[in-house]
Design a protein around this motif. Structure first.
Motif, PDB file in Angstrom:
ATOM      1  N   THR A 151      -4.729  53.143   8.468  1.00  0.00           N
ATOM      2  CA  THR A 151      -5.820  52.843   9.407  1.00  0.00           C
ATOM      3  C   THR A 151      -6.414  54.125   9.976  1.00  0.00           C
ATOM      4  OG1 THR A 151      -4.760  50.748  10.017  1.00  0.00           O
ATOM      5  CG2 THR A 151      -6.424  51.599  11.516  1.00  0.00           C
ATOM      6  N   ILE A 152      -5.565  55.082  10.329  1.00  0.00           N
ATOM      7  CA  ILE A 152      -6.073  56.326  10.894  1.00  0.00           C
ATOM      8  C   ILE A 152      -6.808  57.138   9.844  1.00  0.00           C
ATOM      9  CG2 ILE A 152      -5.324  58.543  11.888  1.00  0.00           C
ATOM     10  CD1 ILE A 152      -3.266  56.990  13.510  1.00  0.00           C
ATOM     11  N   LEU A 153      -6.344  57.102   8.598  1.00  0.00           N
ATOM     12  CA  LEU A 153      -7.080  57.757   7.507  1.00  0.00           C
ATOM     13  C   LEU A 153      -8.453  57.119   7.342  1.00  0.00           C
ATOM     14  CD1 LEU A 153      -7.076  59.809   5.175  1.00  0.00           C
ATOM     15  CD2 LEU A 153      -6.054  58.028   3.726  1.00  0.00           C
ATOM     16  N   TRP A 154      -8.516  55.804   7.407  1.00  0.00           N
ATOM     17  CA  TRP A 154      -9.789  55.070   7.297  1.00  0.00           C
ATOM     18  C   TRP A 154     -10.729  55.470   8.439  1.00  0.00           C
ATOM     19  CZ3 TRP A 154     -12.314  51.454  10.385  1.00  0.00           C
ATOM     20  CH2 TRP A 154     -13.314  50.709   9.787  1.00  0.00           C
ATOM     21  N   LEU A 155     -10.195  55.610   9.641  1.00  0.00           N
ATOM     22  CA  LEU A 155     -11.002  56.045  10.786  1.00  0.00           C
ATOM     23  C   LEU A 155     -11.503  57.479  10.591  1.00  0.00           C
ATOM     24  CD1 LEU A 155      -8.865  54.552  13.679  1.00  0.00           C
ATOM     25  CD2 LEU A 155     -11.282  54.056  13.294  1.00  0.00           C
ATOM     26  N   ASN A 156     -10.628  58.363  10.116  1.00  0.00           N
ATOM     27  CA  ASN A 156     -11.034  59.749   9.886  1.00  0.00           C
ATOM     28  C   ASN A 156     -12.173  59.841   8.879  1.00  0.00           C
ATOM     29  OD1 ASN A 156      -9.032  60.588  11.633  1.00  0.00           O
ATOM     30  ND2 ASN A 156      -7.568  61.116  10.040  1.00  0.00           N
ATOM     31  N   GLU A 157     -12.090  59.019   7.856  1.00  0.00           N
ATOM     32  CA  GLU A 157     -13.149  59.015   6.837  1.00  0.00           C
ATOM     33  C   GLU A 157     -14.485  58.582   7.407  1.00  0.00           C
ATOM     34  OE1 GLU A 157     -11.434  56.421   3.966  1.00  0.00           O
ATOM     35  OE2 GLU A 157     -10.227  58.000   2.990  1.00  0.00           O
ATOM     36  N   ARG A 158     -14.478  57.887   8.511  1.00  0.00           N
ATOM     37  CA  ARG A 158     -15.710  57.440   9.167  1.00  0.00           C
ATOM     38  C   ARG A 158     -16.073  58.318  10.359  1.00  0.00           C
ATOM     39  NH1 ARG A 158     -13.626  54.343   6.056  1.00  0.00           N
ATOM     40  NH2 ARG A 158     -14.725  52.652   4.971  1.00  0.00           N
ATOM     41  N   GLY A 159     -15.446  59.458  10.448  1.00  0.00           N
ATOM     42  CA  GLY A 159     -15.799  60.419  11.478  1.00  0.00           C
ATOM     43  C   GLY A 159     -15.255  60.104  12.858  1.00  0.00           C
ATOM     44  N   VAL A 160     -14.194  59.287  12.930  1.00  0.00           N
ATOM     45  CA  VAL A 160     -13.590  58.932  14.220  1.00  0.00           C
ATOM     46  C   VAL A 160     -12.273  59.679  14.369  1.00  0.00           C
ATOM     47  CG1 VAL A 160     -12.693  57.086  15.678  1.00  0.00           C
ATOM     48  CG2 VAL A 160     -14.660  56.643  14.173  1.00  0.00           C
ATOM     49  N   ASP A 161     -12.178  60.512  15.390  1.00  0.00           N
ATOM     50  CA  ASP A 161     -10.918  61.191  15.711  1.00  0.00           C
ATOM     51  C   ASP A 161      -9.981  60.228  16.424  1.00  0.00           C
ATOM     52  OD1 ASP A 161     -11.773  63.564  14.616  1.00  0.00           O
ATOM     53  OD2 ASP A 161     -12.385  64.445  16.528  1.00  0.00           O
ATOM     54  N   VAL A 162      -8.696  60.400  16.196  1.00  0.00           N
ATOM     55  CA  VAL A 162      -7.699  59.513  16.805  1.00  0.00           C
ATOM     56  C   VAL A 162      -6.640  60.342  17.527  1.00  0.00           C
ATOM     57  CG1 VAL A 162      -5.972  57.712  16.418  1.00  0.00           C
ATOM     58  CG2 VAL A 162      -8.041  57.784  14.995  1.00  0.00           C
ATOM     59  N   ILE A 163      -6.394  59.983  18.783  1.00  0.00           N
ATOM     60  CA  ILE A 163      -5.252  60.490  19.529  1.00  0.00           C
ATOM     61  C   ILE A 163      -4.255  59.340  19.643  1.00  0.00           C
ATOM     62  CG2 ILE A 163      -4.424  61.339  21.760  1.00  0.00           C
ATOM     63  CD1 ILE A 163      -7.241  62.497  22.213  1.00  0.00           C
ATOM     64  N   VAL A 164      -3.009  59.578  19.290  1.00  0.00           N
ATOM     65  CA  VAL A 164      -1.964  58.551  19.408  1.00  0.00           C
ATOM     66  C   VAL A 164      -1.063  58.913  20.585  1.00  0.00           C
ATOM     67  CG1 VAL A 164       0.067  57.512  18.335  1.00  0.00           C
ATOM     68  CG2 VAL A 164      -2.000  57.937  16.966  1.00  0.00           C
ATOM     69  N   LEU A 165      -0.916  57.979  21.507  1.00  0.00           N
ATOM     70  CA  LEU A 165      -0.016  58.121  22.655  1.00  0.00           C
ATOM     71  C   LEU A 165       0.964  56.961  22.562  1.00  0.00           C
ATOM     72  CD1 LEU A 165       0.269  59.780  25.415  1.00  0.00           C
ATOM     73  CD2 LEU A 165      -0.847  57.829  26.462  1.00  0.00           C
ATOM     74  N   ASP A 166       2.184  57.245  22.091  1.00  0.00           N
ATOM     75  CA  ASP A 166       3.076  56.146  21.727  1.00  0.00           C
ATOM     76  C   ASP A 166       4.528  56.614  21.816  1.00  0.00           C
ATOM     77  OD1 ASP A 166       3.844  53.633  20.776  1.00  0.00           O
ATOM     78  OD2 ASP A 166       3.586  54.184  18.667  1.00  0.00           O
ATOM     79  N   HIS A 167       5.444  55.644  21.873  1.00  0.00           N
ATOM     80  CA  HIS A 167       6.872  55.972  21.953  1.00  0.00           C
ATOM     81  C   HIS A 167       7.677  55.318  20.850  1.00  0.00           C
ATOM     82  CE1 HIS A 167       8.410  52.074  23.848  1.00  0.00           C
ATOM     83  NE2 HIS A 167       7.108  51.915  23.851  1.00  0.00           N
ATOM     84  N   HIS A 168       7.035  54.607  19.929  1.00  0.00           N
ATOM     85  CA  HIS A 168       7.757  53.949  18.852  1.00  0.00           C
ATOM     86  C   HIS A 168       8.075  54.941  17.735  1.00  0.00           C
ATOM     87  CE1 HIS A 168       5.654  50.531  20.862  1.00  0.00           C
ATOM     88  NE2 HIS A 168       6.848  50.006  20.712  1.00  0.00           N
ATOM     89  N   GLN A 169       8.974  54.540  16.829  1.00  0.00           N
ATOM     90  CA  GLN A 169       9.360  55.428  15.742  1.00  0.00           C
ATOM     91  C   GLN A 169       8.152  55.769  14.874  1.00  0.00           C
ATOM     92  OE1 GLN A 169      12.762  53.873  13.616  1.00  0.00           O
ATOM     93  NE2 GLN A 169      14.077  53.932  15.418  1.00  0.00           N
ATOM     94  N   VAL A 170       8.149  56.987  14.354  1.00  0.00           N
ATOM     95  CA  VAL A 170       7.010  57.524  13.609  1.00  0.00           C
ATOM     96  C   VAL A 170       7.280  57.403  12.115  1.00  0.00           C
ATOM     97  CG1 VAL A 170       5.567  59.569  13.257  1.00  0.00           C
ATOM     98  CG2 VAL A 170       6.572  59.124  15.500  1.00  0.00           C
ATOM     99  N   SER A 171       6.240  57.044  11.375  1.00  0.00           N
ATOM    100  CA  SER A 171       6.387  56.904   9.926  1.00  0.00           C
ATOM    101  C   SER A 171       6.557  58.270   9.274  1.00  0.00           C
ATOM    102  CB  SER A 171       5.150  56.210   9.342  1.00  0.00           C
ATOM    103  OG  SER A 171       3.993  56.989   9.599  1.00  0.00           O
ATOM    104  N   SER A 172       7.040  58.264   8.053  1.00  0.00           N
ATOM    105  CA  SER A 172       7.147  59.493   7.269  1.00  0.00           C
ATOM    106  C   SER A 172       6.414  59.280   5.943  1.00  0.00           C
ATOM    107  CB  SER A 172       8.622  59.818   7.014  1.00  0.00           C
ATOM    108  OG  SER A 172       8.741  61.009   6.281  1.00  0.00           O
ATOM    109  N   PRO A 173       5.303  59.978   5.739  1.00  0.00           N
ATOM    110  CA  PRO A 173       4.707  61.012   6.591  1.00  0.00           C
ATOM    111  C   PRO A 173       4.047  60.386   7.820  1.00  0.00           C
ATOM    112  CG  PRO A 173       3.254  60.552   4.755  1.00  0.00           C
ATOM    113  CD  PRO A 173       4.509  59.746   4.509  1.00  0.00           C
ATOM    114  N   PRO A 174       3.864  61.194   8.880  1.00  0.00           N
ATOM    115  CA  PRO A 174       3.203  60.668  10.076  1.00  0.00           C
ATOM    116  C   PRO A 174       1.712  60.499   9.866  1.00  0.00           C
ATOM    117  CG  PRO A 174       3.662  62.996  10.339  1.00  0.00           C
ATOM    118  CD  PRO A 174       4.277  62.585   9.032  1.00  0.00           C
ATOM    119  N   PRO A 175       1.055  59.683  10.676  1.00  0.00           N
ATOM    120  CA  PRO A 175      -0.403  59.535  10.550  1.00  0.00           C
ATOM    121  C   PRO A 175      -1.119  60.834  10.904  1.00  0.00           C
ATOM    122  CG  PRO A 175       0.400  58.449  12.526  1.00  0.00           C
ATOM    123  CD  PRO A 175       1.607  58.871  11.774  1.00  0.00           C
ATOM    124  N   LYS A 176      -2.289  61.044  10.309  1.00  0.00           N
ATOM    125  CA  LYS A 176      -3.048  62.281  10.525  1.00  0.00           C
ATOM    126  C   LYS A 176      -3.980  62.115  11.720  1.00  0.00           C
ATOM    127  CE  LYS A 176      -2.717  63.951   5.792  1.00  0.00           C
ATOM    128  NZ  LYS A 176      -3.429  64.392   4.572  1.00  0.00           N
TER     129      LYS A 176
END
Length: 577
Positions: A151-176
């Motif tokens: 989802t974050i890759l899809w947003l980046n491709e549309r020119g939307v920057d994403v800041i993630v503020l979260d406490h759950h476990q992070v995927s490997s690799p992490p989102p960009k």
């Protein structure tokens, strides 16, 4: 269900030394030792939590990057959207950040996904609907996003920057993401500052407060209008609410935030919380139990059944006239949720009892079409309480089904689901609670694999619930003075449980009484021959009751009733002497 009693080893010399140094009773000192406190400075800070002891927010990973991108958005007058979650942690975090960013000049809006239509977290459906409503170039994902790689890759491709503020476990690799502010990306022990370990206990409400603190701190350095006299303390009512509701450990920074936050909750001027306390008929002085079992379920109710927007509007309401109808509606939704939950719990527990094999069933996975996905997490908790097994409850309508799970100590549910990733459409969460999406034809395979993983990692004794006891005491040690001192352990909760003790060779002073509308509780008067205390066994059911001489495990408290204060023991378990 009988428990596996674990009595903390008595440490009389250490307890007496600590007690003398702090001028506290030895029993309290023993409880502190049991919670890992033996060094004087750390123990003093624990007993006197202060906001001034909060660590620098910029020690959190990527915090500086998040603040830099947010300040750039303000400088450009670039609108942003806070994409929250629909539980109490997500809603309180979103409300807090909307309030802070709005007052400091950002153009900020919020979007909370619809549980039924868009699913959990930063889903593609949710994000697409969000961008249709708000045309933005910056999205702040709160309480979600740590595994949303696609989802974050899809947003980046549309020119939307994403800041993630979260406490759950992070995927490997992490989102960009532009910034991934998540304490789980840092090691538990870090030589920069020991507080990093405390950061790992924060939920998103705590992280939102840290982000607000970082913005104010940088804003004061750079002359940001409004930052110089911005007072963060009134936001602590939201932080306490989100932290208690999310059942994160009440240690470290959380202990500081909840202690100060409960004071704000009890004196809050926030119309939404005043109205919520009114409809919940909350006591004048709220504790963690009242917040967790009265306020939080009502705020959660809207998000469980559909969307949490009503809960967000309540927290942001400017007048009591606006807030009261919203609170009353949430109260009604909570009653509806309770009916749905009760029906499914009875169905699941009845079905599991008929086929349960304690030697083989290490994990319970139950699914049914039309089970309401908004309550499957609560149902999983109830089933776990009944059978003490990691539990996944899965519901839905057609096609893709969604589930929620709860776990026990020693079994990392999120890690186990990662091992089952090829069977799942989506999954995420943390060790003790997780969510997933799955196709119906994969559920049996999922059950088999999870049980295989559990049999590999759990021992039979792990499947008997532990009852951790602080000390063996005589009934004479439980009195007004000792209970007043034990109050200093509050706020109690996950990670800092209420003190629990056992007394041996007790008897009944007079006949037991069954109380409650359905006679489901038992009141007894226990004695060692010299001292007698009232004891109440809540939800004792129709099981066997202590007779003759017995040992009793209990949590003590002061009970105020009819203008009379007495010592009361909450019965946890008993066994024949």
């Amino acid at each position: 269900m009988k428990f596996r009693w674990t009595l903390a080893p008595p440490q009389p010399l250490f307890a007496e030394t600590l007690a003398a140094s702090l001028k506290i009773p030895t029993l309290l000192a023993q409880c502190l030792l049991n919670r890992g406190f033996s060094e004087l400075p750390a123990t003093e800070k624990f007993l006197a939590p202060r906001l001034k002891n909060l660590a620098d927010p910029f020690l959190l990973p990527d915090m500086a990057k998040a603040v830099e991108r947010l300040l750039l958005a303000r400088e450009r007058q670039e609108p942003l959207v806070i994409f929250g979650d629909y539980d109490v942690d997500g809603v309180t975090s979103t409300a807090l950040l909307l309030e802070v960013l709005g007052r400091l000049g950002w153009q900020a809006n919020a979007y909370l996904p619809n549980r039924m239509d868009e699913g959990y977290g930063l889903s593609r459906d949710g994000v697409e609907n969000c961008l249709k409503k708000y045309a933005v170039k910056l999205l702040l994902a709160v309480d979600c996003g740590s595994t949303a790689v696609d989802t974050i890759l899809w947003l980046n491709e549309r020119g939307v920057d994403v800041i993630v503020l979260d406490h759950h476990q992070v995927s490997s690799p992490p989102p960009k993401a532009v910034a991934l502010v998540n304490p789980q990306t840092s090691p538990a022990i870090d030589n920069r500052q020991s507080a990093i370990g405390n950061f790992q206990e924060l939920c998103s409400a705590g992280l939102a407060f840290k982000l607000a603190h970082a913005l104010i701190k940088r804003g004061r350095e750079t002359g940001l209008p409004g930052a110089a006299d911005f007072d963060l303390k009134p936001l602590l009512d939201l932080v306490a609410l989100g932290t208690i509701a999310d059942i994160v450990p009440l240690i470290g920074e959380n202990r500081i935030l909840v202690t100060a936050g409960l004071e704000k909750l009890n004196t809050t001027c926030r119309p939404g919380l005043i109205a919520l306390k009114q409809v919940a008929q909350s006591p004048e002085k709220l504790g963690t139990h009242d917040v967790g079992f009265q306020l939080a379920p009502r705020l959660n109710a809207a998000g469980r059944l559909e969307t949490a927007e009503e809960s967000l509007r309540l927290l942001l309401a400017e007048t009591l006239e606006q807030a009261l109808p919203l609170a009353q509606n949430l109260d009604a939704r909570n009653r509806e949720r309770q009916k749905i939950e009760k029906s499914i719990v009875e169905e699941v527990i009845g079905g599991v009892r008929m086929k349960f094999d304690s030697q083989k069933d290490f994990v319970i996975v139950e699914s049914q079409l039309l089970w309401h996905i908004g309550v499957v997490g609560i149902v999983a908790s109830r089933v776990l309480q009944e059978f003490y097994r990691p539990t996944l409850i899965i519901g839905g309508e057609n096609g893709e089904m969604r589930g929620s799970g709860r776990s026990i100590a020693g079994f990392d549910l999120a890690a186990a689901l990662r091992e089952c990733g090829d069977l799942l459409l989506r999954h995420g969460g943390h060790a003790m609670a997780a969510g997933l999406s799955v196709m119906p034809d994969k559920i049996d395979l999922l059950r088999e694999r999870l049980n295989a993983i559990a049999r590999r990692s759990l021992q039979p004794e792990d499947l008997q619930p532990p009852l951790r006891l602080d000390a063996e005491v005589g009934l004479d040690e439980i009195n007004f003075d000792s209970l007043a001192e034990l109050e200093r352990l509050k706020p109690v909760g996950q990670g800092n449980p209420p003190p629990q003790f056992c007394s041996r060779n007790l008897m009944h002073r007079k006949p037991l009484q069954r109380i409650g509308a359905n006679k489901q509780h038992v009141k007894m008067w226990v004695t060692n021959g010299a001292i007698t205390h009232e004891a109440v066994w809540w939800n004792a059911g129709q099981g066997s009751l202590p007779a003759g001489k017995f040992d009793l495990a209990f949590s003590p408290s002061l009970n105020d009733y009819n203008d009379r204060t007495t010592v009361q023991l909450k019965v946890l378990d008993w066994r024949t002497t």
